[in-house]
Structure formats: C-alpha cells, structure tokens
Enzyme design. Structure first.
Site, PDB file in Angstrom:
ATOM      1  N   ARG A 314      85.275 -15.034   0.376  1.00  0.00           N
ATOM      2  CA  ARG A 314      85.626 -16.546  -0.346  1.00  0.00           C
ATOM      3  C   ARG A 314      87.030 -16.794  -0.229  1.00  0.00           C
ATOM      4  O   ARG A 314      87.317 -18.062   0.017  1.00  0.00           O
ATOM      5  CB  ARG A 314      85.190 -16.575  -1.812  1.00  0.00           C
ATOM      6  N   CYS A 343      92.339  -6.650  10.208  1.00  0.00           N
ATOM      7  CA  CYS A 343      93.583  -7.278  11.014  1.00  0.00           C
ATOM      8  C   CYS A 343      93.388  -8.786  11.382  1.00  0.00           C
ATOM      9  O   CYS A 343      93.203  -9.232  12.508  1.00  0.00           O
ATOM     10  CB  CYS A 343      93.518  -6.545  12.494  1.00  0.00           C
ATOM     11  N   GLU A 344      93.739  -9.389  10.263  1.00  0.00           N
ATOM     12  CA  GLU A 344      93.886 -10.830  10.206  1.00  0.00           C
ATOM     13  C   GLU A 344      94.717 -11.196   8.831  1.00  0.00           C
ATOM     14  O   GLU A 344      94.575 -10.897   7.869  1.00  0.00           O
ATOM     15  CB  GLU A 344      92.605 -11.546   9.573  1.00  0.00           C
TER      16      GLU A 344
END
Ligand SMILES: *Cc1c(COP(=O)(O)O)cnc(C)c1O
Length: 419
Positions: A314, A343-344
C-alpha cells in the site's frame, strides 16, 4: 477499537505477546486478532440496523484468508467476490453460496459457469454483453441467474485516484443514463432474473456526502425502472467506508453511515446489500517486522526492516500511511525514514517520521495492515511469501504458511531446449 495493546511493556495481540509470535513463527508476519474481527463485524451490523432488510457480503479481496472468512461466516456474513478463486475461498471457508455476490468488470465465461454451478446468490453485471452471455449460459444449464446491473453514478468519492471507482471515466459499471435501456433489454432474457441495481464508488471514504449523492441518483433510477414496469427487489450499495490509519483520524462510524443510508433510502422498499471490506479487517491486523539495520542517512537515519513492499504494497502503490510502533517501546523517540530490503526506492514506508526509537534486532509493527495487506503480497526479489497468524485470546495459529523462495523456485522449469 482493536486488541493490539501494550501489556507489561510488550505489545500484545489480545493476550499473546508479539515477541512470542516473532520467536516461534519468524518475521515478517501478519498478525490478526479474532476478537477485533468479531467486534468490527458486530459494530457494522449494528450500524446498519436502522435500514431494515439487509444482507452483508464481506468484500473478501480485502482479506481472503480462510480463517478470517471463517470468523466472518460465523458472524453470518456472506461474501462479495471478484474471481473464481474467491468463489472457491468463500465456499471453502463456510459461506453459503446463496450469500455470495459476484462482482467484477472482467468475469470470464469459465468463472460465470463456476458461479452458476455452485449456485451463488447474486451476479452484479458490469456491461450488457456480460448479461447476455450470463443469460445464455444459465439458460443452457436450465438455471436462472439472479442479477443486478452495476451502475456508475459519476460522483467523485474524494479518495485516492487508484481506489476511486464511481467516476464516469472509471472502468466500473454502466453509465447511469444508459442503465434503464440496458436493464430493460436484459430483463427480457430467459435465464436472467434482473432484481435491482448495484454501485460501489470507491474505497477509504472519509466523507459520506458523495455516497449520499450517489445513493440519491440510484434512488431516482429505481423509481424510473419501476415506472417502466420492472420489479426492483434489491439495491447493492457497495462498500468503501474508511478506517483510521493515523490515531488522530476520525472517519464516519458504521452508525453514522447507517443513519445516512436509512435517510437516503427511505421508502425504497428493497433488500439493501452491503459489501464492506476495509472497515471490517483493516484495524484487525498488524504486520510484525524486525529491524535489520539502522543505516545512517544524509539527513536522518534509515530504519531498514525485514518487511518490504512485496509484503505490504500500500505505501508504494497508494502513498499510504501505516503507523509504525516498537513492540517493546522504551519511551525514547527518533526521527527516521523507514524502508524495506527490496531494490526499489519505492520500497519506503515512511520519510522523516517521528517514531519509537528502535535499534537493530528490535521488533516493530505496521498497524492497520489487515486490509489489502497479505492479499497483495508477492515474492518480488525472490523473497518468501509472507505468512499470516490469527490470535484468539491467549492462543494463536499460523493460518497461512510462509512459502519459501525454494518452493517457488520448484514451480519453475528450465526447458530441455535450453539444457
Ligand atoms: C473493493 C470492493 C468493495 C470493498 O471496498 P472497501 O473499501 O474495502 O469497503 C466492495 N464492493 C466492490 C464491488 C469492490 O470492488
């Protein structure tokens, strides 16, 4: 009100310390409180008592865990489903087929067949062609499908764009000015019993006015359809009531909502169908996580936790806020960013948040994670699928296993021609 409270310095779910669940099940893990689920189910039912004839179908996309559904089935709730998989879940959890409502803009022919075969109680038709196909399939099976026509009332629900569903440019429902013609044509088909209309204008609603405006338009449509000679026996009002994600937020209560509905639908003389999702389960769950590192940052530290956007989507999807609290708070506070291991950069739960001070190895929770939490989880970054636990007094059970990355790997193949 929920049952996640500090006792003897440790955050508990009902009478179970979250430290115990972390030790025995590991983290991250969703933890649900049965008592909170039951209380919310009862409060909603009491809230809508003034409306007269009614039926409640829990929108199971909010939390489809079978144990959660079983708790709600025991409370007499039916289910609002949006796929064949959700039909199977609702039935397997003990909900009666006749208490199941089938919503969704892209029901396939196979799903329509499945729904007819199990005998679900109501189809909410989203477009004329769906109604025509449903009628054909039902007639070929010698059955009659009970249906409503979902209408798009073109109101702005005042919520996040990704969870707004009742504006004319949204994909849901038929335009309200086309509804009488479509209803009339579908009502003449064998295999279909058109009994009313349905709407659902969005989720996490904090303002009852757009809902009341939408219900007003639907009331007019009901009058028009009756004027054309149709029997209108049910109106499905959808879901959408908001929940507090921050302690100081104050959304309308089910009682406020029930009073508004009673006023807006006075004299309709129909069975009202309700499809609450978030308001039943949102505050009945937390996501329990462990701090991996405190990473020094340029402006403030990053608290790196072992839950990530694949476990709770969310914040990344809707910029949503989840309160963060230590399981064993010391009374100290810190200002930090909170992020997961994925990894973002989007895998960030909060920036510049004033939170309980935590250190590496500490346990913490994201609150209000019972709705649209575990159900949206993925295995992105080859992470395990997050497990779920339900607490009942001083006992708990794992109600969904952690699915190991290796198990998911086992379902993949390298074809011979790549050997
Ligand atoms: C998602 C949905 C609901 C539930 O919405 P909440 O905001 O969780 O109450 C109800 N009805 C339909 C058709 C839905 O798509």
């Amino acid at each position: 009100m929920d049952h996640f409270q500090i006792k003897n310095g440790i955050l508990h779910a009902e009478d179970v310390p979250l430290t115990r669940i972390a030790d025995e099940v590991g983290t991250p893990v969703y933890v649900y409180s049965r008592a909170t689920l039951e209380r919310h189910a009862q409060v909603f039912r009491e809230g809508i008592a003034p409306v007269g004839r009614s039926h409640i179908a829990f929108a199971i996309k909010a939390n489809p865990n079978r144990a959660v559904l079983r708790v709600l089935a025991k409370q007499g709730y039916g289910a609002d489903v949006v796929s064949g998989g959700e039909i199977s879940r609702a039935i397997s959890a003990g909900m009666k087929p006749e208490d199941v409502v089938f919503s969704g803009v892209g029901k396939t022919r196979a799903e329509l067949e499945q729904a007819l075969d199990v005998g679900i109680g109501q189809f909410n038709i989203e477009l004329e062609e769906e109604g025509v196909v449903l009628a054909q399939i039902a007639a070929s099976k010698g059955k009659t499908a009970v249906a409503t026509l979902r209408v798009n009332p073109d109101v702005d629900a005042g919520t996040h764009a990704k969870i707004s569903t009742g504006k004319k440019e949204n994909k849901f429902g038929v335009a309200i000015d086309l509804a009488p013609g479509i209803f009339d044509r579908l009502a003449n088909l064998p295999g279909l019993s058109m009994q009313g209309v349905a709407l659902h204008i969005g989720s996490q609603l904090f303002d009852l006015d757009p809902l009341e405006a939408a219900y007003g338009r639907i009331g007019q449509l009901v009058g028009d359809l009756r004027g054309m000679g149709h029997k209108i026996e049910r109106v499905d009002l959808g879901g959408g009531l908001g929940v507090p994600y921050k302690a100081e937020e104050n959304p309308p209560s089910p009682a406020d909502y029930g009073q508004m509905v009673a006023r807006a639908t006075e004299g309709w003389d129909v069975t009202l169908m309700f499809e609450p999702g978030r308001v039943i389960v949102g505050n009945a769950g937390v996501l329990l996580t462990k701090v991996i590192w405190i990473k020094p940052g340029v402006i403030r530290p990053y608290v790196i936790v072992d839950a990530a956007m694949n476990d709770l989507a969310r914040p990344a999807m809707y910029d949503a806020w989840h309160d963060f609290a230590a399981v064993q708070p010391t009374g100290e506070r810190m200002n930090a960013n909170i992020a997961g291991p994925v990894c973002e950069s989007g895998d960030t739960f909060a920036m510049g948040r004033d939170i309980d001070a935590v250190a590496s190895g500490d346990l913490a929770v994201f609150r209000t994670a019972g709705a649209y939490g575990a159900t949206m989880a993925s295995t992105y970054n080859s992470r395990p699928l997050v497990p779920e636990v339900m607490v009942d007094g001083d006992q708990y059970a794992v109600v969904a296993d952690r699915i190991a990355a290796e198990t998911i790997l086992d379902a993949e193949r390298i074809p011979d021609w790549l050997a």
